[in-house]
Design a protein around this motif. Structure first.
Motif, PDB file in Angstrom:
ATOM      1  N   ASN A 124       0.820  -1.217   0.000  1.00  0.00           N
ATOM      2  CA  ASN A 124       0.000   0.000   0.000  1.00  0.00           C
ATOM      3  C   ASN A 124       0.846   1.256   0.000  1.00  0.00           C
ATOM      4  O   ASN A 124       1.616   1.480   0.931  1.00  0.00           O
ATOM      5  N   ASN A 125       0.697   2.058  -1.022  1.00  0.00           N
ATOM      6  CA  ASN A 125       1.354   3.369  -1.118  1.00  0.00           C
ATOM      7  C   ASN A 125       2.805   3.329  -0.674  1.00  0.00           C
ATOM      8  O   ASN A 125       3.251   4.119   0.132  1.00  0.00           O
ATOM      9  N   SER A 149       1.275   0.460  -5.177  1.00  0.00           N
ATOM     10  CA  SER A 149       0.234  -0.320  -4.500  1.00  0.00           C
ATOM     11  C   SER A 149      -0.191  -1.471  -5.392  1.00  0.00           C
ATOM     12  O   SER A 149      -0.458  -1.270  -6.571  1.00  0.00           O
ATOM     13  N   GLY A 204       5.055   3.925   3.507  1.00  0.00           N
ATOM     14  CA  GLY A 204       4.059   3.003   2.991  1.00  0.00           C
ATOM     15  C   GLY A 204       4.204   1.674   3.674  1.00  0.00           C
ATOM     16  O   GLY A 204       5.141   1.445   4.436  1.00  0.00           O
TER      17      GLY A 204
END
Lengths: 251, 266
Positions: free
Chosen positions: B8-9, B33, B68
């Motif tokens: 994620n990110n 992501s 992240g």
């Protein structure tokens, strides 16, 4: 015009007494691109390394002649060979990243060439590399494998050699960069009356770039033929397999 | 949840020293992501220098993401093992194998780490057979093997510790078409036989098409396209993917390449 002539080149592995290259002979003309194709482990890299004494003599027994500019390279000492590899015959290795000294900044390699910055930047831009200002401060481990390969080719071209030898130039780069390599090398042999010898598994690349192609199998090299003739010739069953697999992959 | 990997990110950056002596952040991975289901084969294509290998290293926890998060949902029995559940088959296998060590020796070592001393001979045989490394090569040393053979040996060592995720970094780059085809089939069978989730990094779009179910295309540290292999290659959206596909036959002129590059700048 003749660029180099290789005669009766035989390379044996010192330890296991196996023959790696068996009586290989060919001539390289100027303004031409020569390609050697062949399966893994058939001696392609051994062949190009043996030409300028890059094989460790402790492990390999080498005989034959490599005539380049009137001299037999195999009879020269290490110092003379170093000068030839610095000025006349440039290599671009497959594992380009590890052909640099990891402790030196890339600046070191470019500064050694003594070329005007404008020419350096022009070549770097061609291969979509960062400008010298940025690139010079990096170490080889800080760039990607494909970038190292491009830097290595840029350095080879900037040295204005008479022969460039490339080992698997398309292996670490995407198709767009490989496309650029192809165009630049063709331009290089046209402009500077130089020649190129490359080994590759990439038959599509070989087909498009080469003036002549030969196949190496078990240390034996076939005659160099123009691409159409080479791909048509069915003499060799192994080359047949190679070409069949290639067609299967590209289907 | 059947996702083995969830990213994620995620970003990864390094500090770069400028010629003036000051330093700045350089983004290598930029807001990545994606998720990956168990036992899937994911392809990663992209520009050289776009961060593919860096992403592989982050997934294998060799590098820590700058920001992240990344979660790896490994099965319970992995937690007590000493080895990494994510293994990478690196590009330069010649550099990984100890040139002076026998194949037997380093496979034994890996099998013993995973399974202990019991029946390791039969387990070793099974693994070396599954990568098609003929028995007459087992007592050779690293330097006595060709590039492709070294790659098989390195793969066998990785399979010995039974990873959950196997990352292949440019596994086809040094191979002739015959070996490419062999390895392609080998990877497919290993995916089935060992139920390993696989990620394959390659410039060779044709091979990715044949090996993978899903593909990610990276450009300048970003994921510019992801989805089913078929969709992406038949109906590419991002200009870089289109460029890659157009350049695949190496038949573009310099002007055409420059035009494509101009399109990418927009």
């Amino acid at each position: 015009m003749l660029a180099a002539s290789i005669e009766k080149l035989i390379v044996n592995s010192g330890n296991s007494q196996t023959t790696l290259l068996n009586d290989v002979g060919f001539k390289l003309d100027k303004n031409q691109i020569y390609t050697i194709v062949g399966k893994n482990g058939t001696g392609k890299t051994t062949l190009i390394k043996s030409l300028t004494g890059l094989l460790d003599k402790r492990f390999y027994a080498i005989s034959g002649k490599v005539i380049f500019e009137g001299k037999d390279l195999l009879s020269l000492d290490d110092q003379e060979l170093k000068i030839i590899r610095r000025q006349k015959i440039k290599y671009v290795f497959q594992d380009a990243q590890n052909s640099f000294d990891q402790l030196k900044k890339l600046k070191y390699y470019f500064k050694n060439l003594n070329k005007p910055l404008s020419e350096v930047d022009e070549t770097l831009a061609y291969f979509l590399l960062p400008k010298s200002l940025e690139l010079y401060n990096l170490h080889a481990y800080e760039v990607s494998g494909g970038m190292a390969q491009r830097i290595s080719l840029a350095l080879a071209l900037l040295a204005h050699p008479s022969l460039i030898i490339l080992d698997e130039p398309t292996s670490g780069v995407d198709s767009a960069i490989a496309n650029l390599f192809l165009l630049k090398l063709k331009e290089f042999v046209k402009d500077d009356s130089c020649s190129v010898l490359l080994v590759t598994q990439d038959l599509r690349f070989a087909n498009l770039i080469s003036d002549k192609i030969a196949l190496i199998t078990n240390g034996k090299l076939t005659k160099f033929l123009p691409p159409d003739e080479f791909f048509k010739s069915q003499e060799n069953i192994l080359s047949d397999n190679l070409i069949n697999s290639y067609h299967q992959l590209t289907a | 949840m059947n996702n083995i990997i969830e990213v994620n990110n995620l970003s990864y950056s390094v500090r770069v020293k400028n010629s003036t002596g000051s330093s700045s952040e350089k983004l290598i991975l930029d807001n990545i992501s994606f998720t990956l289901q168990r036992e899937m084969v994911l392809g990663i294509a992209g520009e050289s220098g776009s961060g593919k290998t860096t992403l592989a290293k982050v997934l294998a926890q060799i590098l820590r993401p700058t920001i992240g998060n990344y979660s790896l949902n490994i099965s319970a029995d992995w937690r007590n093992r000493k080895t990494n559940p994510v293994q990478i088959l690196f590009q330069n296998t010649g550099e990984i194998l100890n040139p002076l060590r026998e194949i037997n020796d380093f496979i034994d070592e890996a099998v013993k780490i995973r399974f202990g001393d019991e029946e390791y001979e039969s387990k070793k045989k099974k693994i070396l057979d599954s990568v098609n490394l003929p028995q007459n090569l087992w007592n050779r040393k690293g330097f006595e093997l060709s590039g492709g053979e070294q790659q098989r040996a390195a793969l066998a060592r990785i399979l010995s510790v039974q990873p959950e995720v196997l990352i292949l970094d440019e596994p086809f780059s040094a191979q002739d078409p015959i070996s490419q085809l062999n390895f392609l089939n080998l990877f497919k069978s290993i995916n089935k036989e060992y139920k390993i989730t696989m990620i394959c990094i390659s410039h060779n779009l044709k091979l990715l098409r044949s090996l993978c179910e899903e593909v990610i295309v990276m450009y300048k540290g970003k994921i510019v396209e992801k989805g089913e292999v078929k969709n992406i290659f038949e109906n590419p959206q991002h200009p870089y993917t289109k460029f890659l596909l157009r350049a695949e036959d190496y038949s573009l002129s310099y002007e055409e390449i420059q035009n494509e590059l101009e399109l990418l700048k927009e």
